[in-house]
Design an enzyme around this catalytic site. Structure first.
Site, PDB file in Angstrom:
ATOM      1  N   GLU A 337     -55.971 -77.266  50.142  1.00 39.88           N
ATOM      2  CA  GLU A 337     -56.760 -76.836  48.832  1.00 39.88           C
ATOM      3  C   GLU A 337     -55.978 -77.962  48.019  1.00 39.88           C
ATOM      4  OE1 GLU A 337     -56.516 -72.268  48.918  1.00 39.88           O
ATOM      5  OE2 GLU A 337     -54.582 -73.085  48.682  1.00 39.88           O
TER       6      GLU A 337
HETATM    7  C1  TNX Z   1     -54.964 -69.698  50.531  1.00 44.54           C
HETATM    8  S1  TNX Z   1     -55.074 -70.647  53.300  1.00 44.54           S
HETATM    9  C2  TNX Z   1     -54.140 -70.374  50.705  1.00 44.54           C
HETATM   10  C3  TNX Z   1     -52.467 -70.033  50.209  1.00 44.54           C
HETATM   11  C4  TNX Z   1     -52.637 -68.829  49.493  1.00 44.54           C
HETATM   12  C5  TNX Z   1     -53.494 -68.115  50.349  1.00 44.54           C
HETATM   13  C6  TNX Z   1     -53.443 -66.455  49.992  1.00 44.54           C
HETATM   14  C7  TNX Z   1     -54.322 -71.900  52.625  1.00 44.54           C
HETATM   15  C8  TNX Z   1     -54.139 -72.711  53.598  1.00 44.54           C
HETATM   16  N1  TNX Z   1     -53.873 -71.772  51.321  1.00 44.54           N
HETATM   17  O1  TNX Z   1     -52.281 -71.138  49.297  1.00 44.54           O
HETATM   18  O2  TNX Z   1     -51.347 -68.336  49.489  1.00 44.54           O
HETATM   19  O3  TNX Z   1     -54.954 -68.233  50.505  1.00 44.54           O
HETATM   20  O4  TNX Z   1     -54.312 -65.783  50.977  1.00 44.54           O
END
Ligand code: TNX
Length: 527
Positions: A337
Protein backbone atom coordinates in the site's frame (compact mmCIF):
# COMPACT_ATOMS: atom_id res chain seq x y z
CA UNK A 1 -12.46 -58.77 29.34
CA UNK A 2 -9.00 -60.24 29.70
CA UNK A 3 -6.50 -57.70 30.98
CA UNK A 4 -2.89 -57.71 29.91
CA UNK A 5 -0.19 -56.94 32.37
CA UNK A 6 1.24 -53.46 31.73
CA UNK A 7 4.46 -53.71 29.75
CA UNK A 8 7.40 -51.36 29.93
CA UNK A 9 7.50 -49.30 26.77
CA UNK A 10 10.14 -50.51 24.37
CA UNK A 11 10.84 -47.80 21.90
CA UNK A 12 12.76 -49.96 19.44
CA UNK A 13 9.63 -51.98 18.76
CA UNK A 14 7.36 -49.03 18.28
CA UNK A 15 7.38 -48.99 14.51
CA UNK A 16 6.64 -52.71 14.39
CA UNK A 17 3.89 -52.28 16.95
CA UNK A 18 2.30 -49.51 14.91
CA UNK A 19 1.81 -52.02 12.14
CA UNK A 20 1.10 -55.18 14.15
CA UNK A 21 -1.67 -54.05 16.51
CA UNK A 22 -5.30 -54.60 15.50
CA UNK A 23 -6.46 -51.26 14.27
CA UNK A 24 -9.62 -49.27 14.17
CA UNK A 25 -10.20 -46.03 12.34
CA UNK A 26 -10.28 -42.87 14.43
CA UNK A 27 -13.81 -41.89 15.27
CA UNK A 28 -15.25 -45.41 15.37
CA UNK A 29 -16.70 -46.34 18.76
CA UNK A 30 -14.13 -47.81 21.14
CA UNK A 31 -15.13 -50.68 23.43
CA UNK A 32 -14.89 -48.53 26.55
CA UNK A 33 -12.95 -45.62 27.98
CA UNK A 34 -12.62 -42.02 26.85
CA UNK A 35 -13.90 -40.89 23.47
CA UNK A 36 -11.50 -40.51 20.56
CA UNK A 37 -10.46 -36.88 20.79
CA UNK A 38 -10.96 -34.34 18.04
CA UNK A 39 -7.54 -33.25 16.86
CA UNK A 40 -6.71 -29.97 15.12
CA UNK A 41 -4.87 -29.99 12.81
CA UNK A 42 -6.04 -33.39 11.62
CA UNK A 43 -3.06 -35.77 11.56
CA UNK A 44 -1.98 -37.51 8.34
CA UNK A 45 -3.10 -40.84 9.75
CA UNK A 46 -4.64 -42.03 12.99
CA UNK A 47 -5.95 -45.41 14.12
CA UNK A 48 -7.67 -46.21 17.39
CA UNK A 49 -6.56 -49.19 19.49
CA UNK A 50 -9.89 -50.57 20.68
CA UNK A 51 -10.12 -51.48 24.34
CA UNK A 52 -6.82 -49.85 25.27
CA UNK A 53 -6.97 -46.89 27.61
CA UNK A 54 -3.95 -45.16 29.05
CA UNK A 55 -4.22 -43.58 32.49
CA UNK A 56 -1.64 -41.08 33.73
CA UNK A 57 -0.78 -41.81 37.36
CA UNK A 58 1.12 -40.24 40.22
CA UNK A 59 3.97 -42.68 39.55
CA UNK A 60 4.17 -41.77 35.83
CA UNK A 61 7.42 -40.39 34.46
CA UNK A 62 8.50 -38.57 31.30
CA UNK A 63 11.53 -40.19 29.67
CA UNK A 64 13.80 -38.65 27.05
CA UNK A 65 15.68 -40.75 24.52
CA UNK A 66 17.98 -38.59 22.42
CA UNK A 67 21.58 -38.49 21.27
CA UNK A 68 23.91 -36.06 23.00
CA UNK A 69 23.47 -33.42 20.29
CA UNK A 70 19.71 -33.27 20.72
CA UNK A 71 19.40 -34.11 24.38
CA UNK A 72 19.14 -30.58 25.74
CA UNK A 73 16.46 -29.54 23.27
CA UNK A 74 14.52 -32.79 23.74
CA UNK A 75 14.67 -32.38 27.52
CA UNK A 76 13.23 -28.90 27.16
CA UNK A 77 10.24 -30.33 25.31
CA UNK A 78 9.80 -32.92 28.07
CA UNK A 79 10.14 -30.26 30.77
CA UNK A 80 7.41 -28.13 29.19
CA UNK A 81 5.04 -31.10 28.98
CA UNK A 82 5.79 -32.19 32.50
CA UNK A 83 5.42 -28.64 33.89
CA UNK A 84 1.98 -28.22 32.35
CA UNK A 85 0.73 -31.62 33.51
CA UNK A 86 2.20 -31.17 36.99
CA UNK A 87 0.18 -27.98 37.35
CA UNK A 88 -3.16 -29.67 36.64
CA UNK A 89 -2.60 -33.25 37.85
CA UNK A 90 -0.45 -32.52 40.88
CA UNK A 91 1.69 -35.57 39.96
CA UNK A 92 5.49 -35.19 40.18
CA UNK A 93 5.99 -36.43 36.57
CA UNK A 94 9.73 -36.62 36.90
CA UNK A 95 11.69 -36.06 33.68
CA UNK A 96 14.48 -38.59 33.22
CA UNK A 97 16.84 -39.95 30.64
CA UNK A 98 15.72 -43.19 28.95
CA UNK A 99 12.25 -44.68 28.63
CA UNK A 100 9.45 -43.39 30.85
CA UNK A 101 5.72 -43.87 31.13
CA UNK A 102 5.63 -41.17 28.49
CA UNK A 103 8.70 -41.51 26.28
CA UNK A 104 9.95 -38.83 23.92
CA UNK A 105 12.51 -40.15 21.46
CA UNK A 106 14.41 -38.40 18.70
CA UNK A 107 15.61 -41.72 17.28
CA UNK A 108 12.85 -41.81 14.67
CA UNK A 109 13.56 -42.34 10.96
CA UNK A 110 14.77 -39.29 9.05
CA UNK A 111 11.85 -39.90 6.68
CA UNK A 112 9.71 -38.17 9.33
CA UNK A 113 11.38 -34.91 8.34
CA UNK A 114 12.04 -31.98 10.66
CA UNK A 115 8.49 -31.73 11.99
CA UNK A 116 6.96 -35.19 11.57
CA UNK A 117 6.35 -37.60 14.43
CA UNK A 118 4.72 -40.87 15.38
CA UNK A 119 2.68 -41.26 18.51
CA UNK A 120 1.42 -44.38 20.19
CA UNK A 121 -0.82 -44.58 23.22
CA UNK A 122 -1.67 -47.98 24.64
CA UNK A 123 -2.80 -49.18 28.05
CA UNK A 124 0.68 -49.05 29.53
CA UNK A 125 2.57 -46.23 27.88
CA UNK A 126 2.75 -43.24 25.59
CA UNK A 127 5.55 -42.89 23.05
CA UNK A 128 6.31 -39.95 20.81
CA UNK A 129 8.99 -40.58 18.22
CA UNK A 130 10.49 -38.01 15.89
CA UNK A 131 13.71 -37.32 14.02
CA UNK A 132 14.28 -33.96 15.71
CA UNK A 133 13.35 -32.11 18.92
CA UNK A 134 11.03 -30.00 16.78
CA UNK A 135 9.20 -33.13 15.66
CA UNK A 136 8.88 -34.14 19.31
CA UNK A 137 7.37 -30.77 20.13
CA UNK A 138 4.76 -31.15 17.36
CA UNK A 139 3.95 -34.63 18.67
CA UNK A 140 3.59 -33.30 22.21
CA UNK A 141 1.05 -30.71 21.02
CA UNK A 142 -0.98 -33.66 19.71
CA UNK A 143 -0.55 -35.48 23.01
CA UNK A 144 -1.88 -32.44 24.86
CA UNK A 145 -5.00 -32.51 22.69
CA UNK A 146 -5.41 -36.24 23.38
CA UNK A 147 -5.57 -35.56 27.12
CA UNK A 148 -8.76 -34.22 28.73
CA UNK A 149 -9.19 -30.47 28.13
CA UNK A 150 -8.76 -29.70 31.82
CA UNK A 151 -5.13 -30.85 31.54
CA UNK A 152 -4.49 -27.50 29.85
CA UNK A 153 -5.86 -25.44 32.74
CA UNK A 154 -3.78 -23.14 34.93
CA UNK A 155 -4.76 -24.77 38.23
CA UNK A 156 -5.02 -28.20 39.87
CA UNK A 157 -7.87 -30.33 38.50
CA UNK A 158 -9.22 -33.78 39.33
CA UNK A 159 -8.59 -36.79 37.09
CA UNK A 160 -8.84 -39.40 35.82
CA UNK A 161 -6.24 -38.53 33.19
CA UNK A 162 -7.12 -40.97 30.47
CA UNK A 163 -6.31 -41.25 26.79
CA UNK A 164 -8.00 -43.61 24.33
CA UNK A 165 -5.41 -45.96 22.80
CA UNK A 166 -4.29 -44.76 19.41
CA UNK A 167 -1.48 -44.63 16.90
CA UNK A 168 -0.74 -41.53 14.87
CA UNK A 169 1.73 -40.84 12.11
CA UNK A 170 1.89 -37.21 11.10
CA UNK A 171 3.82 -34.61 9.16
CA UNK A 172 2.98 -31.18 7.72
CA UNK A 173 1.77 -30.24 4.25
CA UNK A 174 3.61 -26.88 4.18
CA UNK A 175 6.84 -25.71 5.77
CA UNK A 176 5.52 -22.18 6.41
CA UNK A 177 2.58 -21.92 8.82
CA UNK A 178 2.38 -18.46 10.31
CA UNK A 179 0.49 -16.13 12.58
CA UNK A 180 1.02 -12.37 12.28
CA UNK A 181 0.42 -9.93 15.09
CA UNK A 182 0.24 -6.17 14.42
CA UNK A 183 1.86 -4.63 17.50
CA UNK A 184 2.13 -1.21 15.85
CA UNK A 185 -1.49 -0.03 15.65
CA UNK A 186 -1.95 -1.21 19.22
CA UNK A 187 1.00 -2.28 21.28
CA UNK A 188 0.99 -5.71 22.89
CA UNK A 189 3.23 -6.44 25.88
CA UNK A 190 5.84 -9.21 25.96
CA UNK A 191 3.48 -11.25 28.17
CA UNK A 192 0.65 -10.81 25.67
CA UNK A 193 2.87 -11.86 22.76
CA UNK A 194 3.95 -14.94 24.75
CA UNK A 195 0.33 -15.85 25.29
CA UNK A 196 -0.29 -15.60 21.54
CA UNK A 197 2.77 -17.81 20.92
CA UNK A 198 1.41 -20.38 23.39
CA UNK A 199 -1.96 -20.51 21.67
CA UNK A 200 -0.60 -20.51 18.12
CA UNK A 201 1.98 -23.19 18.82
CA UNK A 202 -0.75 -25.49 20.20
CA UNK A 203 -1.99 -25.71 16.61
CA UNK A 204 1.48 -26.40 15.19
CA UNK A 205 2.04 -22.95 13.69
CA UNK A 206 5.78 -22.42 13.25
CA UNK A 207 6.21 -18.74 12.30
CA UNK A 208 5.41 -15.64 14.33
CA UNK A 209 5.43 -12.59 12.06
CA UNK A 210 5.54 -9.39 14.12
CA UNK A 211 4.42 -6.21 12.34
CA UNK A 212 6.79 -3.94 14.28
CA UNK A 213 6.61 -0.59 12.51
CA UNK A 214 3.76 1.30 10.89
CA UNK A 215 2.33 4.82 10.79
CA UNK A 216 1.06 4.61 14.37
CA UNK A 217 4.12 3.30 16.15
CA UNK A 218 7.68 1.97 15.96
CA UNK A 219 7.99 -0.94 18.38
CA UNK A 220 11.54 -2.30 18.26
CA UNK A 221 14.61 -0.64 19.72
CA UNK A 222 17.23 0.50 17.18
CA UNK A 223 20.28 1.84 19.03
CA UNK A 224 21.54 3.91 16.11
CA UNK A 225 18.19 5.70 15.72
CA UNK A 226 16.86 5.92 19.30
CA UNK A 227 14.01 8.37 18.65
CA UNK A 228 12.23 5.69 16.60
CA UNK A 229 11.04 4.16 19.84
CA UNK A 230 11.33 6.93 22.43
CA UNK A 231 9.21 9.24 20.30
CA UNK A 232 7.93 7.14 17.37
CA UNK A 233 6.76 4.39 19.71
CA UNK A 234 5.17 6.58 22.34
CA UNK A 235 1.54 6.39 21.14
CA UNK A 236 -0.86 4.02 19.43
CA UNK A 237 -4.24 4.22 17.66
CA UNK A 238 -6.62 6.41 19.63
CA UNK A 239 -3.76 8.41 21.21
CA UNK A 240 -3.27 6.11 24.20
CA UNK A 241 0.30 5.37 25.34
CA UNK A 242 2.08 2.92 23.03
CA UNK A 243 5.31 1.18 23.91
CA UNK A 244 8.17 -0.73 22.38
CA UNK A 245 10.33 -3.79 22.90
CA UNK A 246 13.82 -3.16 24.23
CA UNK A 247 16.51 -5.46 22.86
CA UNK A 248 16.12 -7.58 26.01
CA UNK A 249 12.33 -7.73 25.50
CA UNK A 250 12.71 -8.77 21.90
CA UNK A 251 15.31 -11.40 22.81
CA UNK A 252 12.84 -12.76 25.35
CA UNK A 253 10.11 -13.04 22.71
CA UNK A 254 12.51 -14.74 20.29
CA UNK A 255 13.65 -17.19 22.98
CA UNK A 256 10.11 -17.98 24.08
CA UNK A 257 9.04 -18.57 20.48
CA UNK A 258 12.12 -20.73 19.79
CA UNK A 259 11.29 -22.92 22.80
CA UNK A 260 7.96 -23.55 21.06
CA UNK A 261 9.64 -24.03 17.69
CA UNK A 262 8.31 -20.83 16.18
CA UNK A 263 10.63 -18.56 14.18
CA UNK A 264 10.10 -14.86 14.69
CA UNK A 265 9.85 -12.90 11.42
CA UNK A 266 10.24 -9.19 12.18
CA UNK A 267 8.58 -6.74 9.79
CA UNK A 268 9.66 -3.17 9.27
CA UNK A 269 7.07 -1.85 6.83
CA UNK A 270 8.56 0.32 4.03
CA UNK A 271 8.41 2.61 2.05
CA UNK A 272 4.80 3.40 3.04
CA UNK A 273 3.36 2.85 6.51
CA UNK A 274 6.31 4.85 7.86
CA UNK A 275 4.82 7.87 9.62
CA UNK A 276 6.28 6.87 12.99
CA UNK A 277 9.81 6.95 11.54
CA UNK A 278 9.16 10.14 9.54
CA UNK A 279 7.83 11.85 12.67
CA UNK A 280 10.90 10.80 14.64
CA UNK A 281 13.54 12.09 12.19
CA UNK A 282 12.87 15.15 10.03
CA UNK A 283 15.80 14.27 7.73
CA UNK A 284 13.95 11.19 6.48
CA UNK A 285 11.31 13.42 4.86
CA UNK A 286 11.78 14.77 1.32
CA UNK A 287 10.86 18.28 2.57
CA UNK A 288 12.91 17.93 5.76
CA UNK A 289 9.86 18.54 7.92
CA UNK A 290 8.75 15.93 10.43
CA UNK A 291 5.01 15.25 10.43
CA UNK A 292 3.19 14.87 13.75
CA UNK A 293 2.66 11.45 15.30
CA UNK A 294 -0.39 9.73 13.85
CA UNK A 295 -3.03 7.92 15.89
CA UNK A 296 -5.79 7.41 13.31
CA UNK A 297 -6.41 4.35 11.11
CA UNK A 298 -5.96 5.60 7.54
CA UNK A 299 -3.42 3.87 5.31
CA UNK A 300 -1.36 4.97 2.33
CA UNK A 301 -0.44 8.55 3.29
CA UNK A 302 3.23 8.19 4.30
CA UNK A 303 6.40 7.40 2.38
CA UNK A 304 10.12 7.29 2.94
CA UNK A 305 12.00 9.65 0.62
CA UNK A 306 13.23 7.37 -2.15
CA UNK A 307 15.66 9.92 -3.62
CA UNK A 308 17.57 10.70 -0.42
CA UNK A 309 20.77 8.84 0.53
CA UNK A 310 19.88 9.01 4.22
CA UNK A 311 16.91 6.71 3.54
CA UNK A 312 19.32 3.90 2.74
CA UNK A 313 21.80 4.55 5.53
CA UNK A 314 18.77 4.54 7.84
CA UNK A 315 17.51 1.22 6.46
CA UNK A 316 21.00 -0.25 6.50
CA UNK A 317 21.20 0.47 10.23
CA UNK A 318 17.65 -0.69 10.92
CA UNK A 319 17.93 -3.95 8.99
CA UNK A 320 21.38 -4.62 10.49
CA UNK A 321 20.13 -4.23 14.05
CA UNK A 322 16.91 -6.12 13.38
CA UNK A 323 18.80 -8.93 11.63
CA UNK A 324 21.22 -9.15 14.58
CA UNK A 325 18.25 -9.79 16.86
CA UNK A 326 16.72 -12.42 14.56
CA UNK A 327 18.02 -16.00 14.62
CA UNK A 328 15.51 -16.96 11.90
CA UNK A 329 16.49 -16.53 8.27
CA UNK A 330 13.74 -14.09 7.17
CA UNK A 331 13.22 -10.33 7.58
CA UNK A 332 10.01 -8.74 6.22
CA UNK A 333 10.31 -5.31 4.59
CA UNK A 334 6.60 -4.65 4.12
CA UNK A 335 6.16 -3.00 0.74
CA UNK A 336 2.35 -2.83 0.83
CA UNK A 337 0.00 0.00 0.00
CA UNK A 338 2.71 2.53 -0.90
CA UNK A 339 0.05 4.86 -2.29
CA UNK A 340 2.12 7.97 -1.54
CA UNK A 341 5.27 6.67 -3.20
CA UNK A 342 5.39 7.46 -6.94
CA UNK A 343 5.31 4.12 -8.75
CA UNK A 344 8.68 4.60 -10.45
CA UNK A 345 10.15 5.42 -7.04
CA UNK A 346 8.61 2.25 -5.62
CA UNK A 347 10.30 0.22 -8.35
CA UNK A 348 13.63 1.86 -7.46
CA UNK A 349 13.14 1.51 -3.73
CA UNK A 350 12.21 -2.16 -3.24
CA UNK A 351 15.33 -3.71 -4.84
CA UNK A 352 17.54 -1.35 -2.81
CA UNK A 353 15.76 -2.15 0.46
CA UNK A 354 15.75 -5.87 -0.40
CA UNK A 355 19.49 -5.66 -1.11
CA UNK A 356 20.04 -4.30 2.40
CA UNK A 357 18.08 -7.15 3.98
CA UNK A 358 20.12 -9.61 1.93
CA UNK A 359 23.35 -7.80 2.84
CA UNK A 360 22.61 -8.56 6.49
CA UNK A 361 22.22 -12.24 5.73
CA UNK A 362 18.45 -12.61 5.67
CA UNK A 363 15.94 -13.78 3.11
CA UNK A 364 13.57 -11.05 2.00
CA UNK A 365 9.88 -11.30 2.72
CA UNK A 366 7.38 -8.65 1.66
CA UNK A 367 3.74 -8.13 0.79
CA UNK A 368 2.72 -9.15 -2.74
CA UNK A 369 3.50 -5.75 -4.31
CA UNK A 370 7.25 -6.43 -4.07
CA UNK A 371 6.85 -9.10 -6.76
CA UNK A 372 6.75 -6.34 -9.37
CA UNK A 373 10.45 -5.68 -8.81
CA UNK A 374 13.40 -8.05 -9.14
CA UNK A 375 13.99 -9.83 -5.83
CA UNK A 376 17.05 -11.56 -4.37
CA UNK A 377 17.12 -15.35 -4.56
CA UNK A 378 15.09 -17.03 -1.84
CA UNK A 379 12.59 -14.20 -1.40
CA UNK A 380 9.01 -14.69 -0.20
CA UNK A 381 5.99 -12.68 -1.37
CA UNK A 382 2.94 -12.59 0.86
CA UNK A 383 -0.35 -12.72 -1.06
CA UNK A 384 -3.07 -10.64 0.56
CA UNK A 385 -5.51 -10.48 -2.34
CA UNK A 386 -9.26 -10.97 -2.39
CA UNK A 387 -9.49 -13.10 -5.55
CA UNK A 388 -8.76 -9.97 -7.63
CA UNK A 389 -6.85 -10.33 -10.88
CA UNK A 390 -4.11 -7.87 -9.91
CA UNK A 391 -3.18 -9.72 -6.71
CA UNK A 392 -3.25 -13.05 -8.52
CA UNK A 393 -0.92 -11.60 -11.16
CA UNK A 394 1.49 -10.47 -8.48
CA UNK A 395 1.55 -13.96 -6.95
CA UNK A 396 2.34 -15.45 -10.37
CA UNK A 397 5.03 -12.80 -10.97
CA UNK A 398 6.64 -13.77 -7.68
CA UNK A 399 6.67 -17.43 -8.70
CA UNK A 400 7.95 -16.59 -12.19
CA UNK A 401 11.07 -15.03 -10.70
CA UNK A 402 11.62 -18.00 -8.39
CA UNK A 403 10.22 -16.49 -5.20
CA UNK A 404 7.94 -18.42 -2.86
CA UNK A 405 4.44 -17.28 -2.00
CA UNK A 406 2.79 -17.32 1.42
CA UNK A 407 -0.99 -17.23 1.22
CA UNK A 408 -2.83 -14.70 3.40
CA UNK A 409 -5.95 -13.94 1.35
CA UNK A 410 -7.60 -11.01 3.11
CA UNK A 411 -11.13 -12.31 2.47
CA UNK A 412 -10.27 -15.63 4.16
CA UNK A 413 -7.18 -15.41 6.35
CA UNK A 414 -7.41 -11.88 7.80
CA UNK A 415 -8.35 -12.37 11.42
CA UNK A 416 -9.29 -8.71 11.81
CA UNK A 417 -12.24 -9.10 9.44
CA UNK A 418 -15.59 -9.26 11.24
CA UNK A 419 -17.26 -12.69 11.41
CA UNK A 420 -20.61 -11.11 10.57
CA UNK A 421 -22.38 -7.74 10.77
CA UNK A 422 -22.81 -8.05 14.53
CA UNK A 423 -19.12 -8.55 15.36
CA UNK A 424 -18.35 -5.69 17.78
CA UNK A 425 -14.91 -4.80 16.39
CA UNK A 426 -12.74 -5.59 13.41
CA UNK A 427 -13.01 -4.38 9.82
CA UNK A 428 -14.98 -5.48 6.77
CA UNK A 429 -13.15 -4.04 3.78
CA UNK A 430 -12.26 -7.53 2.54
CA UNK A 431 -15.68 -8.93 3.43
CA UNK A 432 -17.18 -10.77 6.38
CA UNK A 433 -15.13 -13.86 7.20
CA UNK A 434 -17.12 -16.60 8.89
CA UNK A 435 -15.41 -19.56 10.55
CA UNK A 436 -16.37 -21.62 7.50
CA UNK A 437 -15.04 -19.03 5.02
CA UNK A 438 -11.71 -18.88 6.86
CA UNK A 439 -11.38 -22.66 6.59
CA UNK A 440 -12.83 -23.53 3.21
CA UNK A 441 -10.06 -22.91 0.69
CA UNK A 442 -6.99 -24.64 -0.63
CA UNK A 443 -3.72 -22.66 -0.40
CA UNK A 444 -2.26 -24.44 -3.43
CA UNK A 445 -5.15 -23.84 -5.82
CA UNK A 446 -6.48 -20.46 -4.66
CA UNK A 447 -4.54 -18.51 -7.29
CA UNK A 448 -5.13 -19.98 -10.76
CA UNK A 449 -1.95 -21.05 -12.57
CA UNK A 450 0.27 -20.48 -9.57
CA UNK A 451 2.55 -23.55 -9.52
CA UNK A 452 1.93 -25.59 -6.39
CA UNK A 453 5.69 -25.78 -5.81
CA UNK A 454 5.77 -21.98 -5.34
CA UNK A 455 3.41 -22.05 -2.37
CA UNK A 456 5.42 -22.06 0.85
CA UNK A 457 2.38 -22.09 3.08
CA UNK A 458 -0.17 -19.94 4.86
CA UNK A 459 -0.30 -17.12 7.36
CA UNK A 460 -3.16 -15.55 9.31
CA UNK A 461 -2.55 -11.82 9.95
CA UNK A 462 -4.19 -10.11 12.92
CA UNK A 463 -4.22 -6.35 12.26
CA UNK A 464 -4.94 -4.34 15.38
CA UNK A 465 -6.48 -1.01 14.36
CA UNK A 466 -9.67 -1.91 16.25
CA UNK A 467 -8.17 -4.33 18.76
CA UNK A 468 -6.89 -2.44 21.78
CA UNK A 469 -6.55 -5.39 24.13
CA UNK A 470 -5.70 -9.03 24.11
CA UNK A 471 -9.27 -10.17 24.83
CA UNK A 472 -10.41 -8.61 21.57
CA UNK A 473 -7.44 -10.11 19.74
CA UNK A 474 -8.32 -13.59 21.04
CA UNK A 475 -11.96 -13.11 20.09
CA UNK A 476 -10.95 -12.47 16.48
CA UNK A 477 -8.28 -15.20 16.32
CA UNK A 478 -10.35 -17.96 17.91
CA UNK A 479 -11.87 -19.97 16.39
CA UNK A 480 -10.46 -18.93 12.99
CA UNK A 481 -6.71 -19.28 13.62
CA UNK A 482 -6.87 -23.07 14.19
CA UNK A 483 -8.63 -23.38 10.82
CA UNK A 484 -5.76 -21.64 9.04
CA UNK A 485 -3.36 -23.82 11.02
CA UNK A 486 -5.13 -26.92 9.72
CA UNK A 487 -4.92 -25.63 6.13
CA UNK A 488 -1.18 -25.30 6.68
CA UNK A 489 -0.60 -28.68 8.28
CA UNK A 490 -3.16 -31.24 7.12
CA UNK A 491 -3.28 -33.04 3.81
CA UNK A 492 -5.55 -31.47 1.18
CA UNK A 493 -7.64 -34.66 1.00
CA UNK A 494 -8.42 -34.32 4.73
CA UNK A 495 -9.81 -30.79 4.54
CA UNK A 496 -13.54 -31.06 5.06
CA UNK A 497 -15.76 -28.45 6.72
CA UNK A 498 -18.29 -30.92 8.11
CA UNK A 499 -15.73 -33.03 9.94
CA UNK A 500 -13.61 -30.01 10.87
CA UNK A 501 -16.61 -28.29 12.40
CA UNK A 502 -17.15 -31.26 14.65
CA UNK A 503 -13.50 -31.36 15.72
CA UNK A 504 -13.56 -27.60 16.27
CA UNK A 505 -16.53 -27.97 18.61
CA UNK A 506 -14.31 -30.10 20.83
CA UNK A 507 -11.81 -27.27 21.25
CA UNK A 508 -14.32 -25.16 23.17
CA UNK A 509 -13.72 -26.88 26.51
CA UNK A 510 -9.96 -26.61 25.97
CA UNK A 511 -10.23 -22.86 25.36
CA UNK A 512 -12.36 -22.57 28.47
CA UNK A 513 -9.60 -24.38 30.39
CA UNK A 514 -7.04 -22.01 28.87
CA UNK A 515 -9.28 -18.97 29.52
CA UNK A 516 -9.27 -18.04 25.83
CA UNK A 517 -11.84 -15.37 25.01
CA UNK A 518 -13.11 -17.10 21.87
CA UNK A 519 -16.10 -16.27 19.70
CA UNK A 520 -18.74 -18.91 20.31
CA UNK A 521 -19.85 -19.00 16.70
CA UNK A 522 -23.46 -20.26 16.80
CA UNK A 523 -22.96 -22.61 13.85
CA UNK A 524 -20.54 -24.70 15.95
CA UNK A 525 -22.01 -27.14 18.51
CA UNK A 526 -19.44 -26.24 21.20
CA UNK A 527 -18.78 -28.95 23.76
C1 TNX B 1 -4.41 -3.80 4.83
S1 TNX B 1 -2.97 -5.94 3.79
C2 TNX B 1 -3.12 -3.59 5.29
C3 TNX B 1 -2.92 -3.17 6.67
C4 TNX B 1 -4.20 -2.99 7.40
C5 TNX B 1 -5.18 -4.07 7.04
C6 TNX B 1 -6.45 -4.01 7.80
C7 TNX B 1 -1.79 -5.09 4.03
C8 TNX B 1 -0.58 -5.68 3.59
N1 TNX B 1 -1.98 -3.90 4.60
O1 TNX B 1 -2.15 -1.99 6.70
O2 TNX B 1 -3.94 -3.00 8.76
O3 TNX B 1 -5.44 -4.00 5.67
O4 TNX B 1 -7.28 -5.09 7.52
Amino acid sequence: MKRHRPRRPFIGLLTAALVATPLMTAGSPAAAGPPAPALIPKPSSQRMLPGQTFTLQSSSTVGVIANSKERTAAHKVADQLSAQLRRTTGFPLQVKQGAGTISLSTNGPSSLGAEGYQLRVDRSAVAVIAATPQGLFRGVTTLRQLLPAKADAATRQTGPWQIAGTTISDSPRYAYRGAMLDVSRHFFSVAEVKRYIDLASLYKLNKLHLHLADDQGWRIQVDSWPRLTTYGGSLEVGGTPGGHYTKADFAEIVRYAADRFMDVIPEIDTPGHTNAALASYADLNCDGVAPPLYTGTDVGFSSLCVGKDITYSFLDDVFREVAEQTPGDVVHLGGDEAHSTPHSDYLTFVPKAAGLVAKHGKRVMGWQEIAETPLPAGSIAQYWGTDDARSQDLARQAAAQGAKVVMSPANRAYLDMKYNEDTPYGQDWAGLVSVETAYSWNPSTLVPDLPESAVAGVEAPLWSETLDNVDKAEFMAFPRLPGIAELGWSQASDLNWATYKDRLAGQGSRWDALSVNFYRAPEIAWR
